[in-house]
Design a protein around this motif. Structure first.
Motif, short mmCIF file in Angstrom:
data_model
loop_
_atom_site.label_atom_id
_atom_site.label_comp_id
_atom_site.label_asym_id
_atom_site.label_seq_id
_atom_site.Cartn_x
_atom_site.Cartn_y
_atom_site.Cartn_z
N ALA A 197 50.45 -18.91 -27.69
CA ALA A 197 51.34 -19.73 -26.98
C ALA A 197 52.14 -18.90 -25.76
N ALA A 198 51.37 -18.04 -24.99
CA ALA A 198 51.83 -17.19 -24.09
C ALA A 198 52.44 -18.32 -22.66
N GLU A 199 51.71 -19.29 -22.48
CA GLU A 199 52.18 -20.16 -21.71
C GLU A 199 53.41 -20.78 -21.99
N GLU A 200 53.53 -20.99 -23.18
CA GLU A 200 54.83 -21.72 -23.54
C GLU A 200 55.97 -20.71 -23.36
N GLN A 201 55.50 -19.65 -23.38
CA GLN A 201 56.61 -18.54 -23.40
C GLN A 201 56.79 -18.10 -21.88
N GLY A 202 56.16 -18.54 -21.09
CA GLY A 202 56.19 -18.17 -19.53
C GLY A 202 55.18 -17.29 -19.14
N LEU A 203 54.19 -17.03 -19.62
CA LEU A 203 53.22 -16.07 -19.17
C LEU A 203 51.95 -16.89 -19.02
N ASP A 204 51.36 -16.90 -17.68
CA ASP A 204 50.19 -17.70 -17.36
C ASP A 204 49.19 -16.47 -17.18
N ARG A 205 48.36 -16.34 -18.31
CA ARG A 205 47.09 -15.64 -18.25
C ARG A 205 46.25 -15.39 -17.44
N LYS A 206 45.96 -16.67 -16.83
CA LYS A 206 44.84 -17.12 -15.75
C LYS A 206 45.47 -16.43 -14.44
N THR A 207 46.59 -16.72 -14.12
CA THR A 207 47.36 -16.25 -12.93
C THR A 207 47.25 -14.68 -13.07
N THR A 208 47.79 -14.20 -14.08
CA THR A 208 48.19 -12.65 -14.30
C THR A 208 46.77 -11.88 -14.03
N ALA A 209 45.66 -12.46 -14.65
CA ALA A 209 44.15 -11.88 -14.61
C ALA A 209 44.08 -11.81 -13.08
N GLN A 210 44.00 -12.76 -12.51
CA GLN A 210 43.94 -12.76 -10.85
C GLN A 210 44.65 -11.67 -10.05
N ASP A 211 46.18 -11.86 -10.41
CA ASP A 211 47.25 -11.23 -9.49
C ASP A 211 47.43 -9.76 -9.93
N ASP A 236 28.94 -13.81 -18.87
CA ASP A 236 28.73 -15.07 -19.17
C ASP A 236 29.85 -15.93 -20.02
N ASN A 237 30.25 -15.25 -20.93
CA ASN A 237 31.21 -16.06 -21.95
C ASN A 237 32.47 -15.65 -21.79
N ALA A 238 32.94 -14.58 -20.86
CA ALA A 238 34.31 -14.02 -20.66
C ALA A 238 34.56 -14.23 -19.24
N LEU A 239 33.87 -13.51 -18.36
CA LEU A 239 34.47 -13.27 -17.10
C LEU A 239 34.45 -14.49 -16.24
N ILE A 240 32.96 -15.10 -16.33
CA ILE A 240 32.83 -16.47 -15.49
C ILE A 240 33.65 -17.53 -16.04
N PRO A 241 33.96 -17.65 -17.24
CA PRO A 241 34.78 -18.76 -17.65
C PRO A 241 36.38 -18.29 -17.37
N LEU A 242 36.63 -17.21 -17.13
CA LEU A 242 38.15 -16.82 -16.86
C LEU A 242 38.27 -17.10 -15.29
N LYS A 243 37.13 -16.67 -14.59
CA LYS A 243 37.33 -16.99 -13.22
C LYS A 243 37.37 -18.71 -12.81
N GLU A 244 36.59 -19.27 -13.51
CA GLU A 244 36.59 -20.71 -13.28
C GLU A 244 38.13 -21.31 -13.66
N ARG A 245 38.52 -20.81 -14.66
CA ARG A 245 39.99 -21.25 -15.08
C ARG A 245 40.97 -20.97 -13.98
N ALA A 246 40.94 -19.54 -13.58
CA ALA A 246 41.82 -19.16 -12.56
C ALA A 246 41.59 -19.74 -11.28
N ALA A 247 40.55 -20.15 -10.95
CA ALA A 247 40.32 -21.00 -9.63
C ALA A 247 40.82 -22.30 -9.68
N ASP A 248 40.77 -22.76 -11.14
CA ASP A 248 41.16 -24.42 -11.00
C ASP A 248 42.80 -24.18 -11.05
N ARG A 249 43.30 -23.07 -11.57
CA ARG A 249 44.88 -23.02 -11.75
C ARG A 249 45.38 -22.94 -10.33
#
Length: 265
Positions: A197-211, A236-249
């Motif tokens: 529930a990180a996002e509900e608590q104000g933490l965007d893991r995708k954005t922080t992963a990038q920034d 293949d199963n962690a870094l690429i999907p995380l990059k894709e979600r961060a780019a979408d965001r």
């Protein structure tokens, strides 16, 4: 003559040429050894034999000798490996086998390195955020969701992936801004966890992963996946999907608009 006769070497044994790095933080170099090898042994067995017979003060970190504690990480012929999981049978008897400490981390002594960098990065990753509406024992997940993140839980924290990643291996100056594949994988695991529930608590893991954790430094060479002793498909199963979600965001206009609307509400 039968092997195993008292006082005689087994017929399957031979002498191998090892070059082992000796030294400390002040400097050092490779030392040559000729050492006995017996059938079925691993490199850690040979290092122990060197300690017992020729180099009693040789420093090496190890614990389980079963490939599950991650302690005996080193580089064998330049490749990050676990000493206890590298069988001598993969080498030719005439090979010169070079054993050196992990290159990406400071040497303490001989084959022992200071891997505290990794524990510092671990502390920077926010932990699992429990859903406010659920109490202990009330978590429910589909098996499909369990399986998706279970792969990453196999990590034994040997830090071979951290060592081989060229972002920190070849560029010391990147360490402050880059968490490395092991901890980007941890962020990906939490981000895809259905109950986080990180996002509900104000933490965007995708954005922080990038920034904050340097996701953009990774150029998906898959070197981390290649050295993982647990066979985790880190790239293949962690870094690429995380990059894709961060780019979408960050760049998808519909996602951007949805976030704006949500914030207004």
């Amino acid at each position: 003559m039968e092997s195993g006769t008292s006082g005689e070497r087994p017929s399957t044994s031979y002498d191998a040429h090892f070059r082992v790095w000796r030294g400390d933080a002040e400097g050092g170099g490779l030392e040559d050894f000729t050492v006995e090898v017996n059938e079925g042994e691993v490199v850690l067995d040979i290092i122990h034999r060197l300690q017992a017979t020729q180099a009693g003060d040789l420093a090496v970190r190890w614990n389980c000798k079963a490939g599950k504690c991650g302690s005996c990480s080193a580089e064998i012929n330049g490749r990050p490996r676990l000493l206890c999981m590298t069988r001598m049978s993969v080498f030719e008897r005439t090979d010169v086998i070079t054993v050196t400490p992990l290159r990406a981390f400071p040497v303490v002594r001989d084959l022992v390195t200071d891997v505290s960098f990794n524990y510092e990065k671990a502390r920077e990753v926010p932990s699992f955020a429990a859903p406010a509406e659920l109490g202990p024992g009330e978590y429910r997940m589909q098996q499909e969701d369990v399986g998706r993140s279970q792969e990453f839980r196999k990590c034994i924290e040997c830090f071979l992936c951290q060592d081989t990643c060229h972002v920190v291996r070849d560029h010391e100056e990147n360490k402050a801004a880059f968490a490395g594949p092991r901890f980007l994988m941890r962020i990906a695991e939490l981000d895809m966890h259905p109950l986080d529930a990180a996002e509900e608590q104000g933490l965007d893991r995708k954005t922080t992963a990038q920034d904050e954790h340097g996701l953009g430094y990774c150029n998906i060479t898959k070197c981390c996946t290649e050295v993982c002793p647990e066979g985790i498909k880190i790239t293949d199963n962690a870094l690429i999907p995380l990059k894709e979600r961060a780019a979408d965001r960050k760049y998808d206009p519909l996602v951007w608009l949805g976030n704006k609307i949500r914030r207004r509400e």
